[in-house]
Enzyme design. Structure first.
Site, PDB file in Angstrom:
ATOM      1  N   ARG A  92       0.815  -1.217   0.000  1.00 22.08           N
ATOM      2  CA  ARG A  92       0.000   0.000   0.000  1.00 22.08           C
ATOM      3  C   ARG A  92       0.849   1.267   0.000  1.00 22.08           C
ATOM      4  O   ARG A  92       0.321   2.372  -0.129  1.00 22.08           O
ATOM      5  CB  ARG A  92      -0.906   0.041   1.257  1.00 22.08           C
ATOM      6  N   TYR A 110       0.853   4.228  -2.569  1.00 16.75           N
ATOM      7  CA  TYR A 110      -0.263   5.171  -2.433  1.00 16.75           C
ATOM      8  C   TYR A 110      -0.082   6.038  -1.185  1.00 16.75           C
ATOM      9  O   TYR A 110      -0.098   7.268  -1.261  1.00 16.75           O
ATOM     10  CB  TYR A 110      -1.563   4.386  -2.360  1.00 16.75           C
ATOM     11  N   LYS A 130       1.027   9.945  -1.289  1.00 13.75           N
ATOM     12  CA  LYS A 130       0.117  10.990  -0.809  1.00 13.75           C
ATOM     13  C   LYS A 130       0.741  11.794   0.326  1.00 13.75           C
ATOM     14  O   LYS A 130       0.503  12.989   0.456  1.00 13.75           O
ATOM     15  CB  LYS A 130      -1.197  10.352  -0.334  1.00 13.75           C
ATOM     16  N   ASN A 161     -13.059   7.219   3.142  1.00 11.23           N
ATOM     17  CA  ASN A 161     -13.808   6.405   2.159  1.00 11.23           C
ATOM     18  C   ASN A 161     -15.104   7.076   1.691  1.00 11.23           C
ATOM     19  O   ASN A 161     -15.995   7.321   2.500  1.00 11.23           O
ATOM     20  CB  ASN A 161     -14.160   5.033   2.747  1.00 11.23           C
ATOM     21  N   ARG A 164     -13.176  -1.567  -4.866  1.00 17.87           N
ATOM     22  CA  ARG A 164     -13.463  -1.024  -3.534  1.00 17.87           C
ATOM     23  C   ARG A 164     -14.698  -1.708  -2.961  1.00 17.87           C
ATOM     24  O   ARG A 164     -15.522  -2.261  -3.675  1.00 17.87           O
ATOM     25  CB  ARG A 164     -13.631   0.498  -3.605  1.00 17.87           C
ATOM     26  N   VAL A 165     -14.808  -1.629  -1.655  1.00 13.22           N
ATOM     27  CA  VAL A 165     -15.776  -2.486  -0.983  1.00 13.22           C
ATOM     28  C   VAL A 165     -17.227  -2.176  -1.349  1.00 13.22           C
ATOM     29  O   VAL A 165     -18.016  -3.103  -1.567  1.00 13.22           O
ATOM     30  CB  VAL A 165     -15.543  -2.488   0.552  1.00 13.22           C
ATOM     31  N   VAL A 166     -17.601  -0.910  -1.435  1.00 13.18           N
ATOM     32  CA  VAL A 166     -19.011  -0.599  -1.705  1.00 13.18           C
ATOM     33  C   VAL A 166     -19.403  -1.074  -3.104  1.00 13.18           C
ATOM     34  O   VAL A 166     -20.421  -1.751  -3.285  1.00 13.18           O
ATOM     35  CB  VAL A 166     -19.307   0.907  -1.523  1.00 13.18           C
ATOM     36  N   ASP A 202      -3.959  -4.140   5.628  1.00 17.05           N
ATOM     37  CA  ASP A 202      -5.325  -3.608   5.581  1.00 17.05           C
ATOM     38  C   ASP A 202      -5.642  -2.941   6.935  1.00 17.05           C
ATOM     39  O   ASP A 202      -5.594  -3.605   7.970  1.00 17.05           O
ATOM     40  CB  ASP A 202      -6.294  -4.764   5.328  1.00 17.05           C
ATOM     41  N   PRO A 203      -5.940  -1.636   6.960  1.00 18.57           N
ATOM     42  CA  PRO A 203      -6.204  -0.982   8.250  1.00 18.57           C
ATOM     43  C   PRO A 203      -7.375  -1.628   8.987  1.00 18.57           C
ATOM     44  O   PRO A 203      -8.379  -1.992   8.383  1.00 18.57           O
ATOM     45  CB  PRO A 203      -6.519   0.462   7.859  1.00 18.57           C
TER      46      PRO A 203
HETATM   47  P1  NAD Z   1     -10.881   7.406  -9.497  1.00 20.84           P
HETATM   48  O1  NAD Z   1      -9.919   6.316  -9.762  1.00 20.84           O
HETATM   49  O2  NAD Z   1     -12.286   7.244  -9.958  1.00 20.84           O
HETATM   50  O3  NAD Z   1     -10.355   8.789 -10.068  1.00 20.84           O
HETATM   51  C1  NAD Z   1      -8.999   9.098 -10.287  1.00 20.84           C
HETATM   52  C2  NAD Z   1      -8.872   9.749 -11.653  1.00 20.84           C
HETATM   53  O4  NAD Z   1      -7.512  10.133 -11.865  1.00 20.84           O
HETATM   54  C3  NAD Z   1      -9.243   8.796 -12.791  1.00 20.84           C
HETATM   55  O5  NAD Z   1     -10.114   9.441 -13.685  1.00 20.84           O
HETATM   56  C4  NAD Z   1      -7.896   8.464 -13.427  1.00 20.84           C
HETATM   57  O6  NAD Z   1      -8.023   8.131 -14.796  1.00 20.84           O
HETATM   58  C5  NAD Z   1      -7.127   9.736 -13.178  1.00 20.84           C
HETATM   59  N1  NAD Z   1      -5.677   9.575 -13.192  1.00 20.84           N
HETATM   60  C6  NAD Z   1      -4.933   8.612 -12.585  1.00 20.84           C
HETATM   61  N2  NAD Z   1      -3.630   8.809 -12.818  1.00 20.84           N
HETATM   62  C7  NAD Z   1      -3.539   9.926 -13.585  1.00 20.84           C
HETATM   63  C8  NAD Z   1      -2.450  10.639 -14.173  1.00 20.84           C
HETATM   64  N3  NAD Z   1      -1.184  10.241 -13.998  1.00 20.84           N
HETATM   65  N4  NAD Z   1      -2.727  11.740 -14.926  1.00 20.84           N
HETATM   66  C9  NAD Z   1      -4.004  12.145 -15.117  1.00 20.84           C
HETATM   67  N5  NAD Z   1      -5.060  11.511 -14.597  1.00 20.84           N
HETATM   68  C10 NAD Z   1      -4.829  10.414 -13.841  1.00 20.84           C
HETATM   69  O7  NAD Z   1     -10.861   7.657  -7.914  1.00 20.84           O
HETATM   70  P2  NAD Z   1     -11.650   8.704  -7.007  1.00 20.84           P
HETATM   71  O8  NAD Z   1     -12.296   7.948  -5.933  1.00 20.84           O
HETATM   72  O9  NAD Z   1     -12.462   9.622  -7.832  1.00 20.84           O
HETATM   73  O10 NAD Z   1     -10.435   9.493  -6.351  1.00 20.84           O
HETATM   74  C11 NAD Z   1     -10.094  10.820  -6.724  1.00 20.84           C
HETATM   75  C12 NAD Z   1      -9.004  11.344  -5.793  1.00 20.84           C
HETATM   76  O11 NAD Z   1      -9.495  11.355  -4.451  1.00 20.84           O
HETATM   77  C13 NAD Z   1      -7.746  10.500  -5.794  1.00 20.84           C
HETATM   78  O12 NAD Z   1      -6.629  11.360  -5.707  1.00 20.84           O
HETATM   79  C14 NAD Z   1      -7.871   9.681  -4.536  1.00 20.84           C
HETATM   80  O13 NAD Z   1      -6.610   9.319  -4.036  1.00 20.84           O
HETATM   81  C15 NAD Z   1      -8.600  10.637  -3.622  1.00 20.84           C
HETATM   82  N6  NAD Z   1      -9.333   9.915  -2.572  1.00 20.84           N
HETATM   83  C16 NAD Z   1     -10.492   9.242  -2.836  1.00 20.84           C
HETATM   84  C17 NAD Z   1     -11.152   8.559  -1.823  1.00 20.84           C
HETATM   85  C18 NAD Z   1     -12.428   7.815  -2.060  1.00 20.84           C
HETATM   86  O14 NAD Z   1     -12.896   7.151  -1.145  1.00 20.84           O
HETATM   87  N7  NAD Z   1     -13.083   7.899  -3.192  1.00 20.84           N
HETATM   88  C19 NAD Z   1     -10.601   8.544  -0.522  1.00 20.84           C
HETATM   89  C20 NAD Z   1      -9.412   9.209  -0.294  1.00 20.84           C
HETATM   90  C21 NAD Z   1      -8.781   9.905  -1.315  1.00 20.84           C
HETATM   91  N1  UDP Z   2     -13.090  -5.355   1.402  1.00 22.79           N
HETATM   92  C1  UDP Z   2     -13.844  -6.524   1.518  1.00 22.79           C
HETATM   93  N2  UDP Z   2     -14.333  -7.080   0.373  1.00 22.79           N
HETATM   94  C2  UDP Z   2     -14.141  -6.546  -0.858  1.00 22.79           C
HETATM   95  C3  UDP Z   2     -13.404  -5.348  -0.959  1.00 22.79           C
HETATM   96  C4  UDP Z   2     -12.883  -4.793   0.191  1.00 22.79           C
HETATM   97  O1  UDP Z   2     -14.058  -7.046   2.619  1.00 22.79           O
HETATM   98  O2  UDP Z   2     -14.638  -7.109  -1.841  1.00 22.79           O
HETATM   99  C5  UDP Z   2     -12.576  -4.718   2.642  1.00 22.79           C
HETATM  100  C6  UDP Z   2     -11.105  -4.359   2.620  1.00 22.79           C
HETATM  101  O3  UDP Z   2     -10.308  -5.443   3.017  1.00 22.79           O
HETATM  102  C7  UDP Z   2     -11.061  -3.200   3.596  1.00 22.79           C
HETATM  103  C8  UDP Z   2     -12.425  -2.533   3.433  1.00 22.79           C
HETATM  104  O4  UDP Z   2     -13.260  -3.497   2.803  1.00 22.79           O
HETATM  105  O5  UDP Z   2     -10.942  -3.674   4.909  1.00 22.79           O
HETATM  106  C9  UDP Z   2     -12.382  -1.272   2.593  1.00 22.79           C
HETATM  107  O6  UDP Z   2     -11.702  -1.571   1.385  1.00 22.79           O
HETATM  108  P1  UDP Z   2     -11.558  -0.529   0.195  1.00 22.79           P
HETATM  109  O7  UDP Z   2     -10.649  -1.135  -0.807  1.00 22.79           O
HETATM  110  O8  UDP Z   2     -12.900  -0.089  -0.256  1.00 22.79           O
HETATM  111  O9  UDP Z   2     -10.907   0.773   0.860  1.00 22.79           O
HETATM  112  P2  UDP Z   2      -9.634   1.007   1.800  1.00 22.79           P
HETATM  113  O10 UDP Z   2      -9.093  -0.296   2.302  1.00 22.79           O
HETATM  114  O11 UDP Z   2      -8.668   1.733   0.952  1.00 22.79           O
HETATM  115  O12 UDP Z   2     -10.200   1.815   2.897  1.00 22.79           O
END
Ligand code: NAD
Ligand code: UDP
Ligand code: UDP
Length: 315
Positions: A144, A147, A151, A176, A188-190, A275-276
């Site tokens: 992990r 990432y 970040k 999340n 992702r889980v949802v 995994d947290p």
């Molecule tokens: P996502 O994967 O749907 O969106 C990421 C977008 O970035 C995609 O459209 C992808 O094509 C684009 N991308 C990736 N690498 C790129 C690059 N090198 N140049 C240009 N574009 C690039 O994910 P998301 O959930 O929409 O996440 C958006 C941002 O929010 C990310 O930075 C992610 O780390 C952050 N974030 C999201 C969550 C969440 O739960 N959704 C939580 C924490 C942080």
């Molecule tokens: N997870 C799960 N089943 C799945 C996908 C994810 O049980 O099909 C769990 C995963 O191990 C984690 C939590 O759900 O504990 C959230 O996972 P996700 O990848 O959505 O986000 P993150 O771990 O980055 O918070």
């Protein structure tokens, strides 16, 4: 002369980015959506393509970008463990080189810039819930790390550009977030649970399912982004953005089964490395600085998300 605010959204064709583009266009901005379509898709913004004040550009943020804008939301980066671990070197490059390029751009045009950071900067947290002052427990060499450390380094760059070049920065630590336009194979889980339940496939619980997460509905998060961008120049964050409601993955699975009226069975799979175990935001700062808190309950947000995936899978 331009009167509309010109806003760059990197990662604008992704899940969060596309909702942000919608909101900014509705608010009367001119939006430049930049994406390399790694995990995002033009489908997410197809309804905006052709509108006068919306522009989309295929570009990888690890390369320099020369455009003229007033604000930058830096969202480019794959967010799902499956996708960010697919090419980990590129993930770190996207966070680090991407941040340098977008900060260089912000510096040249004196734009305000927001970074989409993450609760992953807290790693596998020992402090619960997590306040911004907690420095985290991150493994620097695990699967992990590309990432998490990418970040974390991006946050460092944001604060150094702020101190060294007086840039106006806003760092959001996003917990999340879920909703329509998550990729069905995102991992992702949802999205996994909803798609599995709708297809009648087994629901894959990783580990015992006792680990917890806090789930924020996308509309609530986008509202926070817009509020954060409008804060006074002295407000930099980092600020936690998320929904403090905390659920175990077993609880989430049960809720998804109930709301989809699905007969899918639960199957147990190995817990991914590092995994947290628990995660919940302390949102005291966001409440005070943004006058914001999430409004959408998990049950309601899941209902909308299920509706979206039902339509998508029927196509
Ligand atoms: P996502 O994967 O749907 O969106 C990421 C977008 O970035 C995609 O459209 C992808 O094509 C684009 N991308 C990736 N690498 C790129 C690059 N090198 N140049 C240009 N574009 C690039 O994910 P998301 O959930 O929409 O996440 C958006 C941002 O929010 C990310 O930075 C992610 O780390 C952050 N974030 C999201 C969550 C969440 O739960 N959704 C939580 C924490 C942080
Ligand atoms: N997870 C799960 N089943 C799945 C996908 C994810 O049980 O099909 C769990 C995963 O191990 C984690 C939590 O759900 O504990 C959230 O996972 P996700 O990848 O959505 O986000 P993150 O771990 O980055 O918070
Ligand atoms: N950069 C960019 N767009 C701009 C200005 C800069 O992509 O409009 C990139 C530039 O290529 C550089 C990075 O941002 O690699 C950092 O820029 P900065 O001015 O901070 O550093 P320097 O150019 O002095 O290395």
């Amino acid at each position: 002369m331009h009167t509309r605010t010109r806003v760059l959204v990197t990662g604008g064709a992704g899940f969060l980015g596309s909702h942000l583009c919608d909101r900014l266009i509705a608010d009367g901005a001119t939006v430049l959506c930049v994406d390399n379509f790694f995990t995002g898709s033009k489908d997410n913004v197809s309804h905006l393509i052709g509108q006068t004040h919306f522009e989309i550009m295929r570009h990888d943020v690890t390369f320099p970008l020369y455009v003229e804008v007033d604000q930058i939301y830096n969202l480019a980066c794959p967010a799902s463990p499956v996708h960010y671990q697919n090419d980990p070197v590129q993930t770190t490059k996207t966070s680090v080189h991407g941040a340098i390029n977008m900060l260089g751009l912000a510096k040249r045009v004196r734009a305000r810039i927001m970074q989409a950071s993450t609760s992953e900067v807290y790693g596998d947290p020992e402090v619960h819930p997590q306040p911004e002052s907690y420095r985290g427990l991150v493994n620097p060499i695990g699967p992990r790390s590309c990432y998490d450390e990418g970040k974390r380094c991006a946050e460092t760059l944001f604060f150094d550009y702020h101190r060294q070049h007086a840039l106006q920065i806003k760092v959001a630590r996003i917990f999340n977030t879920y909703g329509p336009r998550m990729h069905p194979n995102d991992g992702r889980v949802v999205s996994n649970f909803v798609v599995q339940a709708l297809r009648g496939d087994p629901i894959t619980i990783y580990g015992s399912g006792e680990q917890s997460r806090s789930f924020c509905y996308v509309d609530d998060l986008i509202e926070a982004f817009v509020r954060l961008m409008k804060t006074t120049p002295d407000f930099t964050g980092p600020v936690n953005l998320g929904n403090p409601g905390e659920f175990t993955m077993m609880e989430l699975a049960q809720l998804v089964l109930e709301l989809t009226d699905s007969k899918s069975e639960l199957v147990f799979r190995p817990l991914p490395i590092d995994d947290p175990r628990q995660r919940r935001p302390d949102i005291t700062l966001a409440k005070q600085a943004l006058d914001w808190e999430p409004k959408v309950a998990l049950r309601d947000g899941l209902t909308e998300t299920i509706r979206y995936f039902r339509h998508l899978l029927a196509r």
